[in-house]
Design a protein around this motif. Structure first.
Motif, PDB file in Angstrom:
ATOM      1  N   MET A  18       1.013  -1.020   0.039  1.00  0.00           N
ATOM      2  CA  MET A  18       0.161   0.109   0.020  1.00  0.00           C
ATOM      3  C   MET A  18       1.013   1.247  -0.044  1.00  0.00           C
ATOM      4  O   MET A  18       2.180   1.288   0.593  1.00  0.00           O
ATOM      5  CB  MET A  18      -0.870   0.033   1.360  1.00  0.00           C
ATOM      6  CG  MET A  18      -1.839   1.157   1.239  1.00  0.00           C
ATOM      7  SD  MET A  18      -2.924   1.116   2.798  1.00  0.00           S
ATOM      8  CE  MET A  18      -3.748  -0.180   2.302  1.00  0.00           C
ATOM      9  N   ALA A  19       0.606   2.189  -0.995  1.00  0.00           N
ATOM     10  CA  ALA A  19       1.203   3.537  -1.048  1.00  0.00           C
ATOM     11  C   ALA A  19       1.193   4.138   0.508  1.00  0.00           C
ATOM     12  O   ALA A  19       0.373   4.388   0.954  1.00  0.00           O
ATOM     13  CB  ALA A  19       0.814   4.455  -1.874  1.00  0.00           C
ATOM     14  N   ARG A  20       2.463   4.606   0.809  1.00  0.00           N
ATOM     15  CA  ARG A  20       2.558   5.462   2.076  1.00  0.00           C
ATOM     16  C   ARG A  20       2.065   6.794   1.625  1.00  0.00           C
ATOM     17  O   ARG A  20       2.290   7.484   0.613  1.00  0.00           O
ATOM     18  CB  ARG A  20       4.136   5.499   2.359  1.00  0.00           C
ATOM     19  CG  ARG A  20       4.719   4.481   2.868  1.00  0.00           C
ATOM     20  CD  ARG A  20       5.961   4.561   3.493  1.00  0.00           C
ATOM     21  NE  ARG A  20       6.830   5.287   2.612  1.00  0.00           N
ATOM     22  CZ  ARG A  20       7.851   6.149   3.326  1.00  0.00           C
ATOM     23  NH1 ARG A  20       8.048   6.422   4.298  1.00  0.00           N
ATOM     24  NH2 ARG A  20       8.368   7.015   2.414  1.00  0.00           N
ATOM     25  N   THR A  21       1.233   7.478   2.724  1.00  0.00           N
ATOM     26  CA  THR A  21       0.263   8.556   2.647  1.00  0.00           C
ATOM     27  C   THR A  21       0.932   9.650   3.668  1.00  0.00           C
ATOM     28  O   THR A  21       1.153   9.263   4.735  1.00  0.00           O
ATOM     29  CB  THR A  21      -1.171   8.366   2.787  1.00  0.00           C
ATOM     30  OG1 THR A  21      -1.615   7.409   1.611  1.00  0.00           O
ATOM     31  CG2 THR A  21      -1.814   9.706   2.669  1.00  0.00           C
ATOM     32  N   ALA A  22       1.163  10.974   3.248  1.00  0.00           N
ATOM     33  CA  ALA A  22       1.514  12.002   4.126  1.00  0.00           C
ATOM     34  C   ALA A  22       0.249  13.030   4.013  1.00  0.00           C
ATOM     35  O   ALA A  22      -0.141  13.146   2.866  1.00  0.00           O
ATOM     36  CB  ALA A  22       2.601  12.811   3.675  1.00  0.00           C
ATOM     37  N   LEU A  23       0.078  13.461   5.106  1.00  0.00           N
ATOM     38  CA  LEU A  23      -1.043  14.577   5.157  1.00  0.00           C
ATOM     39  C   LEU A  23      -0.382  15.919   5.461  1.00  0.00           C
ATOM     40  O   LEU A  23       0.176  16.007   6.630  1.00  0.00           O
ATOM     41  CB  LEU A  23      -2.242  14.206   6.160  1.00  0.00           C
ATOM     42  CG  LEU A  23      -3.114  15.128   6.453  1.00  0.00           C
ATOM     43  CD1 LEU A  23      -4.069  15.596   5.166  1.00  0.00           C
ATOM     44  CD2 LEU A  23      -4.365  14.762   7.640  1.00  0.00           C
ATOM     45  N   VAL A  24      -0.313  16.949   4.582  1.00  0.00           N
ATOM     46  CA  VAL A  24       0.184  18.208   4.992  1.00  0.00           C
ATOM     47  C   VAL A  24      -0.672  19.339   5.401  1.00  0.00           C
ATOM     48  O   VAL A  24      -1.653  19.617   4.515  1.00  0.00           O
ATOM     49  CB  VAL A  24       1.298  18.517   4.058  1.00  0.00           C
ATOM     50  CG1 VAL A  24       1.966  19.614   4.050  1.00  0.00           C
ATOM     51  CG2 VAL A  24       2.248  17.597   3.734  1.00  0.00           C
ATOM     52  N   LEU A  25      -0.644  19.742   6.658  1.00  0.00           N
ATOM     53  CA  LEU A  25      -1.781  20.888   6.939  1.00  0.00           C
ATOM     54  C   LEU A  25      -1.079  21.953   7.144  1.00  0.00           C
ATOM     55  O   LEU A  25      -0.353  22.201   7.965  1.00  0.00           O
ATOM     56  CB  LEU A  25      -2.318  20.332   8.231  1.00  0.00           C
ATOM     57  CG  LEU A  25      -2.987  18.904   8.186  1.00  0.00           C
ATOM     58  CD1 LEU A  25      -3.300  18.345   9.777  1.00  0.00           C
ATOM     59  CD2 LEU A  25      -4.294  19.157   7.360  1.00  0.00           C
ATOM     60  N   GLY A  26      -1.270  23.172   6.491  1.00  0.00           N
ATOM     61  CA  GLY A  26      -0.725  24.295   6.192  1.00  0.00           C
ATOM     62  C   GLY A  26      -1.186  25.333   7.372  1.00  0.00           C
ATOM     63  O   GLY A  26      -2.254  25.030   8.019  1.00  0.00           O
ATOM     64  N   ALA A  27      -0.543  26.629   7.025  1.00  0.00           N
ATOM     65  CA  ALA A  27      -1.005  27.793   8.035  1.00  0.00           C
ATOM     66  C   ALA A  27      -2.251  28.330   7.443  1.00  0.00           C
ATOM     67  O   ALA A  27      -2.514  28.284   6.273  1.00  0.00           O
ATOM     68  CB  ALA A  27       0.361  28.788   8.050  1.00  0.00           C
ATOM     69  N   GLY A  28      -2.956  29.006   8.592  1.00  0.00           N
ATOM     70  CA  GLY A  28      -4.262  29.611   8.014  1.00  0.00           C
ATOM     71  C   GLY A  28      -4.887  30.147   9.343  1.00  0.00           C
ATOM     72  O   GLY A  28      -6.234  30.275   8.843  1.00  0.00           O
ATOM     73  N   GLY A  29      -4.573  30.450  10.410  1.00  0.00           N
ATOM     74  CA  GLY A  29      -5.191  31.040  11.553  1.00  0.00           C
ATOM     75  C   GLY A  29      -6.225  30.105  12.037  1.00  0.00           C
ATOM     76  O   GLY A  29      -6.244  28.955  11.712  1.00  0.00           O
ATOM     77  N   ILE A  30      -7.169  30.665  13.015  1.00  0.00           N
ATOM     78  CA  ILE A  30      -8.093  29.946  13.536  1.00  0.00           C
ATOM     79  C   ILE A  30      -9.209  29.175  12.672  1.00  0.00           C
ATOM     80  O   ILE A  30      -9.651  28.088  12.620  1.00  0.00           O
ATOM     81  CB  ILE A  30      -9.003  30.882  14.776  1.00  0.00           C
ATOM     82  CG1 ILE A  30      -8.131  31.179  15.764  1.00  0.00           C
ATOM     83  CG2 ILE A  30     -10.412  30.165  15.075  1.00  0.00           C
ATOM     84  CD1 ILE A  30      -8.574  32.276  16.681  1.00  0.00           C
ATOM     85  N   THR A  31      -9.485  29.894  11.588  1.00  0.00           N
ATOM     86  CA  THR A  31     -10.544  29.532  10.562  1.00  0.00           C
ATOM     87  C   THR A  31      -9.750  28.378   9.869  1.00  0.00           C
ATOM     88  O   THR A  31     -10.412  27.577   9.224  1.00  0.00           O
ATOM     89  CB  THR A  31     -11.157  30.461   9.465  1.00  0.00           C
ATOM     90  OG1 THR A  31     -10.028  31.091   8.979  1.00  0.00           O
ATOM     91  CG2 THR A  31     -11.850  31.516  10.296  1.00  0.00           C
ATOM     92  N   GLY A  32      -8.316  28.479   9.658  1.00  0.00           N
ATOM     93  CA  GLY A  32      -7.785  27.190   9.216  1.00  0.00           C
ATOM     94  C   GLY A  32      -8.058  25.947   9.804  1.00  0.00           C
ATOM     95  O   GLY A  32      -8.096  24.897   8.800  1.00  0.00           O
ATOM     96  N   VAL A  33      -7.955  26.112  11.028  1.00  0.00           N
ATOM     97  CA  VAL A  33      -8.010  24.883  11.656  1.00  0.00           C
ATOM     98  C   VAL A  33      -9.477  24.122  11.494  1.00  0.00           C
ATOM     99  O   VAL A  33      -9.518  22.920  11.147  1.00  0.00           O
ATOM    100  CB  VAL A  33      -7.827  25.118  13.329  1.00  0.00           C
ATOM    101  CG1 VAL A  33      -8.092  23.755  14.054  1.00  0.00           C
ATOM    102  CG2 VAL A  33      -6.296  25.565  13.715  1.00  0.00           C
ATOM    103  N   ALA A  34     -10.477  25.134  11.610  1.00  0.00           N
ATOM    104  CA  ALA A  34     -11.755  24.756  11.083  1.00  0.00           C
ATOM    105  C   ALA A  34     -11.862  24.143  10.074  1.00  0.00           C
ATOM    106  O   ALA A  34     -12.605  23.078   9.847  1.00  0.00           O
ATOM    107  CB  ALA A  34     -12.876  25.725  11.548  1.00  0.00           C
TER     108      ALA A  34
END
Length: 267
Positions: free
Chosen positions: A1-17
């Motif tokens: 199975m292919a290895r997967t990376a999840l990249v979560l970038g910058a973006g303030g409080i609304t970015g988390v939501a």
């Protein structure tokens, strides 16, 4: 199975939501990013990444990381010093932040000089949002040393406490104070890159969730994606999500609307 990376970038409080909404929605439609082999978090992404990497259900994480409340410190931006930092960030040549230690050092000097809120109060706010101390094995958190301008990426083997590391990754220059981690002070990992997606090099599938930033950072996403290979995809907020976010990525009264927009966009 292919290895997967999840990249979560910058973006303030609304970015988390938005990121949590996207993760919830994608899982509802058969793409469960919570099982990613690697999770890279920068700024807002450090918060959502820590919650997901720790094994929390993303819907429960969204409830846990609710908007700022009376127990959280008020934001006390230094607009005068911040304007100088913003000018450096927004006028930098495309792709230069990741390559210019000197530019990051200059921004770090402004971050240290800025008259903003208390480091202790900010850390207390993050402890409320991250009610666990153990570093999730899959998580990488990014930050930038304010004195040297050098970027750092911390993981479970780095010997760094989780809450200060996440808070440091979120320490937007001249909006929040730099955070002490093991004797040195650090600022937002987004000063180096909005996503720091290069840390996912070598993974067959890379999904990048890149929220809106408070300023237009000069990232070269085309170059980043080409280096990561054909298995990389970049997802940004769609028009409906941008409308829900509005003009302030640090707004706290539109959390539910942005979360819902992310779930809908995922569909």
């Amino acid at each position: 199975m292919a290895r997967t990376a999840l990249v979560l970038g910058a973006g303030g409080i609304t970015g988390v939501a938005w990121q949590l909404g996207m993760i919830i929605g994608l899982r509802q439609h058969g793409d469960d990013l919570t099982t990613a082999d690697l999770i890279v978090g920068t700024s807002a992404g450090a918060v959502s990444g820590a919650l997901v990497a720790a094994g929390l259900d993303p819907a429960a994480a969204a409830a846990l990381d609710a908007p700022l409340g009376p127990g959280d410190p008020p934001m006390q931006p230094d607009f005068v010093t911040g304007a100088k930092a913003w000018e450096l960030l927004s006028s930098a040549p495309i792709g230069s932040l990741g390559n210019s230690t000197e530019l990051r050092r200059r921004i770090g000097a402004l971050a240290r000089r800025a008259n903003v809120g208390s480091e202790e109060a900010l850390l207390a706010s993050f402890r409320r949002r991250l009610p666990f101390d153990e570093w999730p094995a899959r998580l990488v958190v990014t930050a930038v040393d304010v004195e040297s301008g050098e970027p750092v990426s911390w993981n479970a083997a780095s010997g760094v406490p989780l809450v200060p590391a996440v808070a440091a990754s979120c320490a937007v220059p001249c909006l929040f104070p730099p955070i002490a981690v093991n004797g040195r002070h650090y600022m937002d990992g987004g000063v180096r890159s909005r996503t720091n997606a290069d840390l996912a090099t070598g993974y067959e599938r890379v999904v990048i969730l890149a929220p809106r930033m408070p300023i237009a950072l000069r990232d070269d996403f085309a170059a980043e994606l080409s280096r990561l290979g054909p298995g990389a995809s970049l997802i940004e907020p769609d028009a409906a999500t941008q409308e829900a976010i509005g003009g302030n990525v640090f707004a706290t009264d539109n959390w539910d609307a942005v979360l819902a927009a992310g779930i809908k966009q995922a569909r």
